[in-house]
Enzyme design. Structure first.
Site, PDB file in Angstrom:
ATOM      1  N   HIS A 110       0.878  -1.169   0.000  1.00  0.00           N
ATOM      2  CA  HIS A 110       0.000   0.000   0.000  1.00  0.00           C
ATOM      3  C   HIS A 110       0.925   1.230   0.000  1.00  0.00           C
ATOM      4  O   HIS A 110       2.046   1.169   0.518  1.00  0.00           O
ATOM      5  CB  HIS A 110      -0.833  -0.049   1.290  1.00  0.00           C
ATOM      6  CG  HIS A 110      -1.893   0.994   1.418  1.00  0.00           C
ATOM      7  ND1 HIS A 110      -1.628   2.288   1.774  1.00  0.00           N
ATOM      8  CD2 HIS A 110      -3.237   0.916   1.271  1.00  0.00           C
ATOM      9  CE1 HIS A 110      -2.765   2.972   1.835  1.00  0.00           C
ATOM     10  NE2 HIS A 110      -3.756   2.164   1.524  1.00  0.00           N
ATOM     11  N   ASP A 128       3.283  -4.353   7.826  1.00  0.00           N
ATOM     12  CA  ASP A 128       2.024  -3.617   7.710  1.00  0.00           C
ATOM     13  C   ASP A 128       0.900  -4.639   7.860  1.00  0.00           C
ATOM     14  O   ASP A 128       0.631  -5.429   6.955  1.00  0.00           O
ATOM     15  CB  ASP A 128       1.982  -2.932   6.342  1.00  0.00           C
ATOM     16  CG  ASP A 128       0.623  -2.302   6.039  1.00  0.00           C
ATOM     17  OD1 ASP A 128      -0.316  -2.486   6.832  1.00  0.00           O
ATOM     18  OD2 ASP A 128       0.514  -1.637   4.999  1.00  0.00           O
ATOM     19  N   GLN A 182      -4.370  -5.253   6.774  1.00  0.00           N
ATOM     20  CA  GLN A 182      -5.375  -6.161   6.198  1.00  0.00           C
ATOM     21  C   GLN A 182      -5.405  -7.529   6.882  1.00  0.00           C
ATOM     22  O   GLN A 182      -6.316  -8.321   6.630  1.00  0.00           O
ATOM     23  CB  GLN A 182      -5.131  -6.357   4.688  1.00  0.00           C
ATOM     24  CG  GLN A 182      -5.349  -5.105   3.874  1.00  0.00           C
ATOM     25  CD  GLN A 182      -6.770  -4.557   3.991  1.00  0.00           C
ATOM     26  OE1 GLN A 182      -7.717  -5.260   4.345  1.00  0.00           O
ATOM     27  NE2 GLN A 182      -6.930  -3.279   3.712  1.00  0.00           N
ATOM     28  N   LYS A 187     -10.248  -0.680  10.832  1.00  0.00           N
ATOM     29  CA  LYS A 187     -10.366  -1.918  10.037  1.00  0.00           C
ATOM     30  C   LYS A 187     -10.640  -3.134  10.935  1.00  0.00           C
ATOM     31  O   LYS A 187     -10.956  -4.209  10.437  1.00  0.00           O
ATOM     32  CB  LYS A 187      -9.104  -2.137   9.209  1.00  0.00           C
ATOM     33  CG  LYS A 187      -8.890  -1.074   8.120  1.00  0.00           C
ATOM     34  CD  LYS A 187      -7.811  -1.500   7.164  1.00  0.00           C
ATOM     35  CE  LYS A 187      -7.146  -0.351   6.462  1.00  0.00           C
ATOM     36  NZ  LYS A 187      -7.924   0.228   5.373  1.00  0.00           N
ATOM     37  N   CYS A 222      -4.777   2.571  -3.530  1.00  0.00           N
ATOM     38  CA  CYS A 222      -3.496   3.059  -2.986  1.00  0.00           C
ATOM     39  C   CYS A 222      -2.394   2.015  -3.167  1.00  0.00           C
ATOM     40  O   CYS A 222      -1.554   1.818  -2.266  1.00  0.00           O
ATOM     41  CB  CYS A 222      -3.609   3.444  -1.510  1.00  0.00           C
ATOM     42  SG  CYS A 222      -4.813   4.723  -1.215  1.00  0.00           S
TER      43      CYS A 222
HETATM   44  N1  PLP Z   1      -1.778  -0.615   4.570  1.00  0.00           N
HETATM   45  C1  PLP Z   1      -2.701  -1.372   3.978  1.00  0.00           C
HETATM   46  C2  PLP Z   1      -2.335  -2.732   3.495  1.00  0.00           C
HETATM   47  C3  PLP Z   1      -3.999  -0.883   3.808  1.00  0.00           C
HETATM   48  O1  PLP Z   1      -4.924  -1.631   3.209  1.00  0.00           O
HETATM   49  C4  PLP Z   1      -4.306   0.417   4.293  1.00  0.00           C
HETATM   50  C5  PLP Z   1      -5.648   0.990   4.106  1.00  0.00           C
HETATM   51  O2  PLP Z   1      -6.427   0.586   3.282  1.00  0.00           O
HETATM   52  C6  PLP Z   1      -3.302   1.148   4.924  1.00  0.00           C
HETATM   53  C7  PLP Z   1      -2.047   0.606   5.041  1.00  0.00           C
HETATM   54  C8  PLP Z   1      -3.567   2.527   5.470  1.00  0.00           C
HETATM   55  O3  PLP Z   1      -4.433   2.443   6.534  1.00  0.00           O
HETATM   56  P1  PLP Z   1      -4.988   3.774   7.242  1.00  0.00           P
HETATM   57  O4  PLP Z   1      -5.608   4.582   6.132  1.00  0.00           O
HETATM   58  O5  PLP Z   1      -5.975   3.263   8.219  1.00  0.00           O
HETATM   59  O6  PLP Z   1      -3.836   4.469   7.845  1.00  0.00           O
END
Ligand code: PLP
Length: 419
Positions: A134, A211, A214, A237, A377
């Site tokens: 992401h 990260d 998900q 999430k 993203c």
């Molecule tokens: N990393 C992953 C894999 C994501 O799917 C997302 C959000 O969709 C993020 C990071 C960013 O999360 P946040 O917008 O809650 O900071």
């Protein structure tokens, strides 16, 4: 304050999963009625009752700032905040609550990680990412890495749409100081073999950042067993409120790292010339934290931790299979990433030939189906998969057959009308 685990065990029992009972723990479903098929869980999950009640309770009956007041209400808020931290530590399988930093979410957590870890890098040092990240796990490394003169490399995709970890040996060297990877792709749902990355990182003394945005909604974790050094995720999430998330930092490492942001409550002593800093986690929590959302996050993970995860996994995987099977029968539809259900979270991205993903999502909305269209993203991953954008359907513990069938019926109609 309300107890996050109150009266909810009935939602998932050893005898099987009571999905209707589970849905009943999410106020939105009663509010929206039966023609609401929410399949955008990878973007944000719906808030569970335990988290919603905790948030409202704090803001309307128990609100005070944390870490500073000496009166009873402030003391109680601080105690609740630290209890939330301990609950989050429990969900992550952390050794100690002090290893958990409260952030505003994954993006904040990964920026914190990149800033503080890159402060130790030198020109020519390398940061290894993957092409499945992401943007939140790419851009912070570019920003902080550039300041240090570090070089960014990335694990490519293999033919099957999963990461080609056979390339690790060629990519990791003594110059590698940080490896940062997603636990689960937000586009393909593919789970990353974190153990293999941990081994490669450990062999050269690199720090491994994961990260977990998900992966965290799909059950409690064990960061010790994963072998990583930092782990980030978002509260919204995992069925809590927006505005709070967490970064786990292995204790010994956290002690060595410099602060990210400066401000109140992260210091030991301040003079006009210089400051010394509080120990972790407070060193990384400048200013007033998102107190209500953090309490809600604590309540959500305490509730989640009490559910029957083997039954929920079986349920989610069955829905994923039903979805994949249905998608395969629709003309002109192209699935992105792995075609099987092995080592994969319940989310799927796809293209409808000749129709823009936004148009697909808009038409699906007319069927009461919420999906996401765009690059999610993850532009480098879309490029590697040979697509500009896609439609994503993502499943959570409260979804049922009716949600999948509504999506498939809607897609048939999209193809009939537009493709
Ligand atoms: N990393 C992953 C894999 C994501 O799917 C997302 C959000 O969709 C993020 C990071 C960013 O999360 P946040 O917008 O809650 O900071």
């Amino acid at each position: 304050m309300s107890d996050g685990g109150r009266g909810t065990q009935r939602a998932a029992t050893r005898a099987g999963l009571d999905v209707a009972g589970l849905r009943g723990e999410f106020p939105i479903f009663a509010a929206m009625g039966p023609r609401f098929h929410y399949l955008d869980n990878a973007a944000t999950g719906q808030i569970c009752r335990a988290a919603a009640e905790t948030l409202v309770d704090f803001e309307t009956r128990a609100r005070a700032n944390v870490k500073r007041g000496v009166y009873r209400l402030a003391d109680e808020a601080t105690r609740a905040f630290e209890e939330a931290r301990a609950r989050i530590a429990g969900y992550l399988g952390a050794r100690e609550a002090r290893e958990v930093v409260i952030t505003s979410g994954t993006t904040h957590a990964l920026n914190l990680a990149a800033h503080t870890l890159c402060a130790r890098l030198h020109p020519g040092d390398e940061i290894l990412l993957t092409c499945a990240e992401h943007h939140s796990n790419i851009v912070p490394w570019q920003l902080a890495g550039r300041r240090a003169g570090a070089v960014i490399r990335a694990v490519p995709l293999a033919e099957d749409g999963r990461l080609d970890l056979d390339r690790l040996e060629a990519l990791v060297s003594r110059r590698t100081k940080v490896v940062a990877a997603t636990h689960c792709s937000n586009v393909t749902g593919a789970l990353t073999d974190i153990g293999r990355l941990a081994e490669a990182a450990r062999a050269v003394g690199a720090v491994l950042v994961v990260d977990g945005a998900q992966r965290a909604p799909h059950g409690p974790l064990d960061v010790q067993a994963l072998g990583c050094d930092l782990y980030a995720f978002s509260g919204h999430k995992v069925f809590a409120a927006t505005g709070a998330g967490a970064l786990w930092i292995r204790g010994e490492l956290a002690d060595e790292l410099p602060p990210f942001m400066g401000g109140g409550e992260m210091i030991r002593r301040v003079t006009l010339e210089a400051s010394t800093f509080a120990p972790p986690p407070h060193r990384f929590e400048a200013g007033t934290p998102p107190i209500g959302p953090a309490l809600a996050l604590g309540a959500a993970v305490a509730w989640l931790a009490g559910l029957d995860w083997p039954a929920i996994h079986a349920h989610e995987q069955r829905l994923l299979e039903r979805l994949l099977e249905g998608l395969r029968t629709i003309r002109g539809l192209r699935l992105l990433g792995p075609a099987d259900t092995r080592a994969r979270a319940p989310l799927v991205s796809f293209l409808v030939e000749g129709v823009h993903p936004h148009d697909v999502c808009q038409l699906l909305d007319a069927f009461g189906v919420c999906t996401r269209g765009g690059h999610h993203c993850a532009q480098p991953l879309h490029e590697a998969l040979g697509a500009e954008a896609s439609v994503r359907a993502s499943i959570a513990l409260y979804n049922d057959d009716a949600d999948i069938d509504a999506l498939l019926a809607g897609l048939e109609e999209v193809v009939r009308r537009l493709a």
